[in-house]
Write an enzyme that holds these catalytic residues in place. Structure first.
Site, PDB file in Angstrom:
ATOM      1  N   ALA A  61       0.909  -1.035  -0.083  1.00 14.19           N
ATOM      2  CA  ALA A  61       0.125  -0.149  -0.406  1.00 14.19           C
ATOM      3  C   ALA A  61       1.102   1.447   0.357  1.00 14.19           C
ATOM      4  CB  ALA A  61      -0.628  -0.413   0.753  1.00 14.19           C
ATOM      5  N   GLY A 101       0.949  -4.876   0.890  1.00 14.24           N
ATOM      6  CA  GLY A 101      -0.340  -4.933  -0.099  1.00 14.24           C
ATOM      7  C   GLY A 101       0.236  -5.585  -1.171  1.00 14.24           C
ATOM      8  N   GLU A 124       3.534  -5.455   7.951  1.00 17.05           N
ATOM      9  CA  GLU A 124       2.854  -4.226   8.093  1.00 17.05           C
ATOM     10  C   GLU A 124       2.547  -3.735   9.659  1.00 17.05           C
ATOM     11  OE1 GLU A 124       2.093  -6.109   5.935  1.00 17.05           O
ATOM     12  OE2 GLU A 124       0.484  -5.180   4.618  1.00 17.05           O
TER      13      GLU A 124
HETATM   14  N1  COA Z   1       4.121   3.709   0.295  1.00 18.32           N
HETATM   15  C1  COA Z   1       5.269   4.563  -0.250  1.00 18.32           C
HETATM   16  N2  COA Z   1       6.360   5.075   0.033  1.00 18.32           N
HETATM   17  C2  COA Z   1       7.077   4.468  -0.497  1.00 18.32           C
HETATM   18  C3  COA Z   1       6.811   2.772   0.225  1.00 18.32           C
HETATM   19  C4  COA Z   1       5.293   2.623   0.823  1.00 18.32           C
HETATM   20  N3  COA Z   1       4.936   1.463   1.187  1.00 18.32           N
HETATM   21  N4  COA Z   1       7.573   2.763   0.311  1.00 18.32           N
HETATM   22  C5  COA Z   1       8.838   3.082   0.279  1.00 18.32           C
HETATM   23  N5  COA Z   1       8.258   3.995  -0.108  1.00 18.32           N
HETATM   24  C6  COA Z   1       9.493   5.323  -0.658  1.00 18.32           C
HETATM   25  C7  COA Z   1      10.446   5.929   0.290  1.00 18.32           C
HETATM   26  O1  COA Z   1       9.273   6.955   1.687  1.00 18.32           O
HETATM   27  C8  COA Z   1      11.102   6.174  -0.526  1.00 18.32           C
HETATM   28  O2  COA Z   1      10.951   7.771  -1.035  1.00 18.32           O
HETATM   29  P1  COA Z   1      11.361   8.420  -0.792  1.00 18.32           P
HETATM   30  O3  COA Z   1      12.690   8.458  -1.991  1.00 18.32           O
HETATM   31  O4  COA Z   1      10.904   9.848  -1.275  1.00 18.32           O
HETATM   32  O5  COA Z   1      12.809   9.121   0.203  1.00 18.32           O
HETATM   33  C9  COA Z   1      11.908   5.687  -1.607  1.00 18.32           C
HETATM   34  O6  COA Z   1      10.400   4.484  -1.678  1.00 18.32           O
HETATM   35  C10 COA Z   1      12.595   4.484  -1.355  1.00 18.32           C
HETATM   36  O7  COA Z   1      12.137   3.520  -0.166  1.00 18.32           O
HETATM   37  P2  COA Z   1      13.233   3.095   0.479  1.00 18.32           P
HETATM   38  O8  COA Z   1      13.548   2.526   1.897  1.00 18.32           O
HETATM   39  O9  COA Z   1      14.567   4.691   0.280  1.00 18.32           O
HETATM   40  O10 COA Z   1      14.191   2.335  -0.644  1.00 18.32           O
HETATM   41  P3  COA Z   1      15.167   0.546  -0.055  1.00 18.32           P
HETATM   42  O11 COA Z   1      15.798   0.143  -1.291  1.00 18.32           O
HETATM   43  O12 COA Z   1      15.860   0.690   1.006  1.00 18.32           O
HETATM   44  O13 COA Z   1      14.259  -0.142   0.497  1.00 18.32           O
HETATM   45  C11 COA Z   1      11.869  -0.756   0.751  1.00 18.32           C
HETATM   46  C12 COA Z   1      12.810  -0.361   0.020  1.00 18.32           C
HETATM   47  C13 COA Z   1      10.123  -1.414   0.022  1.00 18.32           C
HETATM   48  C14 COA Z   1      12.441  -2.135   1.046  1.00 18.32           C
HETATM   49  C15 COA Z   1      11.261  -0.295   2.357  1.00 18.32           C
HETATM   50  O14 COA Z   1      10.696   1.295   1.217  1.00 18.32           O
HETATM   51  C16 COA Z   1      10.378  -0.281   2.570  1.00 18.32           C
HETATM   52  O15 COA Z   1      10.446  -2.022   3.640  1.00 18.32           O
HETATM   53  N6  COA Z   1       9.240  -0.104   2.200  1.00 18.32           N
HETATM   54  C17 COA Z   1       8.137  -0.171   3.082  1.00 18.32           C
HETATM   55  C18 COA Z   1       7.117  -1.760   2.759  1.00 18.32           C
HETATM   56  C19 COA Z   1       5.514  -1.411   3.803  1.00 18.32           C
HETATM   57  O16 COA Z   1       5.660  -1.470   4.856  1.00 18.32           O
HETATM   58  N7  COA Z   1       4.980  -1.916   3.158  1.00 18.32           N
HETATM   59  C20 COA Z   1       3.839  -2.190   3.416  1.00 18.32           C
HETATM   60  C21 COA Z   1       2.903  -0.878   3.720  1.00 18.32           C
HETATM   61  S1  COA Z   1       0.856  -1.044   4.022  1.00 18.32           S
END
Ligand code: COA
Length: 725
Positions: A61, A101, A124
């Site tokens: 999400a 998601g 989450e």
């Molecule tokens: N929603 C919105 N933005 C997100 C996102 C999400 N689920 N996941 C990552 N982003 C954004 C980050 O804020 C970052 O934005 P920025 O460049 O403006 O700072 C960008 O995507 C890259 O994320 P980052 O964490 O810096 O990259 P990474 O390669 O180190 O890690 C992930 C990638 C996906 C592993 C990590 O971002 C993450 O754990 N995201 C959350 C996943 C999550 O909790 N999903 C469930 C959502 S309900």
């Protein structure tokens, strides 16, 4: 286009395309509905593959949407239900990540194939919520309750090989995952999909399930003190066993709503985005380190193989950076070598278990007593004990031994970076890297810029922090930097509370109930009381210069509590001595027990100095300890030592055991209300003018005066205060 569709013979390939991480925002959900609907209707399409562009399936999400109405347009669970009900087989082609998601979407597909480097998971819980698009109902139906509970409650990313073993994936491939998914889709055309629709399956159960869930709840209550999301996750999984699928989904929704109302998700999501924005600090010259290219770090050296040096060397090797570890003492070198090699062996075992070897390599560590071997390294981290003269001697030597463009870092928890840099030929290449112990485990890294540190040096150190898997926060150079500086007033207040009638266990319990991993007295016992004592003696605060046991109220100047010094005078150094603020089963023991001796000692102290016992409440303990810490946070912002409240919060969340579901100290202040914090500090300071740390900071007063703007706007109010860049 948020999602595209192409045809490969009889298979439609739908690709989510929403950089950077293919988050499932409203536009993606709309596009998915459209593309999936058209593929379903198209008679030439016999099967469907769902994939993600740019090497990522989906990060789930769009977290930014949670507090907007966009979340309500087209629910992900409705899309999942449509996919699952499809009569054409749907295969998820997972590349990189399928999280939250994104993973729930994959669980709704009939088959899942992934490449070997990918990870799946439902993280989450780490942002204060629970999977709410069927994840807590489908995953237990796929892999059983214990495995699903482990994955969901910890929010961990499961590597592809493990996911295959658990039965989450149908196949793991080395090559192109979309091609493999197309092939699989072709093979299953015409098969009966009933058993592949997880929502129609039963969760394997047994008569002891209820007590299994009760035990899990008790465990997470202890482990994540006060965090609601892990408990909600367990309750949702419990519903998957007890209720039919659709009632389980209802439970998921109710739990999500009650979590949202608690305020914890907002705090954790603030923490999530803060971690990603920290350290973006504009240099006084107008340049920004994060727009400057970092230099590659191909080789590194670590000087000193004490606890810190060993952890740092292990972190570097784990990140596949070859390390030279230098000690000046041959015996210490041998001990360090054994420990580092042991730590690396354990790391390698872990990688083998996760199926990540040989893809993820551990670099080698070479051990030496000879400085000359450092002549070609790119990046040196000095990690000897905190002694300015020794550090200067080492930097002077490094400056002549190392190549002229080598970056020289000091792992100090508070010494002056500029003074250390002053003995080198290139102070622009000198920077502080304050690791936290144990350095191979703790995520926080304070990167400390000195007066002459160049933007390239900052960019390189920050980038190295990321490579090491740390949360690197850029801070300015001042005594104790940010984290430890804020700790000063916190510990000071804790000590005054003892003078006024509390006992260590009262103060610790209150702060642990608040959510800290450890109260201040248990923390001091763990760290060793002698560390602070020696430093206070060096500054002339403790020891001979202050008559033992004289409270500052009876002396001139600012209030000073001698209690910790008195304990040290009696050899009560904490855990290592088997006694400190608590007693332990033995020297080095870990189980803190309230000590009647300490009670007696405090009572005698109070009566000797005729200190009247004050009534205390948990609220008062929190206000004194936390508002003192927060007030120092505002001063750090005024001084330009941290560039934003978010930086301070990230430091506290990742290095000091602050409960993430409270967002960090500055975020917490914003939820309490800045005017309340100001009133309490003001009242305290009027009654205790000899405690300067509680005098309200100018920035706090200014923020209250301008109507308490939201935390992300505090930066703009700092402007005129910043004088110490
Ligand atoms: N929603 C919105 N933005 C997100 C996102 C999400 N689920 N996941 C990552 N982003 C954004 C980050 O804020 C970052 O934005 P920025 O460049 O403006 O700072 C960008 O995507 C890259 O994320 P980052 O964490 O810096 O990259 P990474 O390669 O180190 O890690 C992930 C990638 C996906 C592993 C990590 O971002 C993450 O754990 N995201 C959350 C996943 C999550 O909790 N999903 C469930 C959502 S309900």
């Amino acid at each position: 286009m948020a999602a595209t569709r192409r045809l490969s013979h009889t298979v439609a390939v739908i690709t989510i395309n929403h950089p950077p991480v293919n988050a499932l925002s409203a536009s993606v959900r709309h596009a998915l509905v459209k593309e999936f609907g058209e593929a379903s209707k198209d008679p030439s399409v016999k099967a469907i593959v769902l994939s993600g562009a740019n090497g990522k399936f989906s990060a789930g999400a769009d977290i930014r949407e949670f507090s907007t109405s966009a979340l309500k347009t087209i629910s992900l669970e409705d899309i999942n239900a449509t996919i699952e009900a499809s009569r054409k087989p749907v295969v998820a082609a997972i590349e990189g990540i399928a999280l939250g998601g994104g993973f729930e979407l994959a669980l709704a597909c009939h088959y899942r194939v992934a490449n070997a480097q990918s990870r799946v998971g439902l993280p989450e819980v780490l942002i204060g919520i629970l999977p709410a698009a069927g994840g807590t109902q489908r995953l237990p139906r796929l892999i059983g309750v214990p495995a699903a509970l482990d994955v969901i409650v910890q929010g961990r990313h499961v590597p592809a090989t493990e996911a295959l073993q658990l039965g989450i994936l149908d196949d793991v491939v080395q090559g192109n995952v979309v091609n493999a998914a197309i092939q699989l889709a072709r093979n299953v055309i015409g098969r009966d999909l009933a058993k592949r629709r997880l929502s129609t399956n039963h969760v394997p159960s047994n008569p002891h399930m209820d007590s299994f869930f009760d035990t899990a709840v008790d465990r997470v209550k202890k482990q994540y003190r006060g965090a609601r999301a892990p408990i909600a996750c367990i309750e949702a999984i419990r519903a998957s066993v007890q209720k039919p699928y659709h009632s389980g989904l209802e439970k998921e929704k109710q739990l999500f709503a009650s979590l949202w109302a608690s305020g914890q998700p907002q705090a954790q999501q603030y923490a999530f985005f803060s971690e990603r924005s920290v350290g973006k600090w504009t240099h006084p010259s107008g340049g920004r380190w994060d727009t400057v290219a970092p230099k590659p770090v191909r080789t590194a050296a670590v000087i000193g193989l004490g606890t810190m040096g060993r952890g740092i060397a292990t972190s570097l090797a784990r990140a596949n950076i070859p390390v030279i570890a230098l000690e000046q003492d041959a015996q210490q070198l041998e001990v360090g070598k054994k420990t580092v090699n042991g730590l690396l062996e354990r790391e390698a075992d872990k990688l083998i278990k996760q199926g990540l070897v040989p893809d993820t390599k551990l670099a080698s560590v070479r051990f030496t007593l000879d400085f000359a071997e450092l002549r070609d390294v790119d990046f040196v981290i000095e990690a000897v004990y905190e002694n300015m003269a020794l550090k200067k001697e080492i930097f002077h030597k490094l400056s002549s031994v190392c190549k002229s463009d080598a970056f020289l870092c000091t792992n100090t928890s508070g010494l002056d970076i500029d003074e250390i840099a002053s003995v080198t030929k290139h102070p622009d290449l000198v920077i502080g890297t304050h690791f936290f112990s144990p350095a191979n485990i703790m995520r926080l890294l304070e990167v400390v810029r000195g007066r002459h540190t160049s933007l390239t040096t900052i960019a390189t150190a920050m980038n190295l922090g990321k490579t090491l898997g740390k949360v690197a926060v850029l801070v300015g150079n001042c005594p104790l930097f940010v984290g430890n500086r804020l700790l000063g007033p916190y510990l000071e207040q804790a000590s005054y509370l003892l003078e006024e009638g509390c006992y260590p266990e009262d103060v610790d319990k209150t702060l642990e109930d608040f959510g800290f991993a450890m109260g201040p007295f248990r923390m001091m016992d763990l760290a060793g009381l002698d560390v602070g004592w020696r430093s206070r003696m060096e500054k002339g605060l403790a020891g001979n210069k202050v008559p033992l046991g004289t409270p500052a109220r009876q002396r001139q100047g600012n209030r000073y509590s001698p209690l910790a010094d008195m304990l040290c005078e009696m050899g009560r150094f904490g855990q290592k001595a088997g006694k400190g603020w608590y007693q332990y089963e033995k020297a080095g023991g870990r189980f803190a027990q309230p000590d009647p001796w300490v009670k007696d000692f405090l009572q005698k102290y109070r009566s000797t100095h005729q200190i009247k016992q004050q009534p205390t409440t948990p609220e008062l303990i929190l206000e004194h300890c936390l508002y003192g810490l927060i007030n120092e946070g505002f001063r750090v912002l005024e001084d330009g030592i941290a560039s934003g409240a978010e930086d301070i919060d990230v430091i506290y969340n990742n290095g000091y055991g602050w409960p993430k579901y409270r967002g960090g100290p500055m975020y917490y202040a914003s939820t309490v209300g800045l005017s309340k914090v100001l009133d309490v500090l003001d009242g305290y300071h009027k009654q205790n003018p000899d405690v300067p740390s509680m005098k309200p900071a100018f920035l706090l007063k200014k923020l209250v005066a301008v109507g308490e703007p939201p935390i992300k706007e505090w930066r703009t109010q700092v402007g005129s205060f910043v004088h110490k860049l």
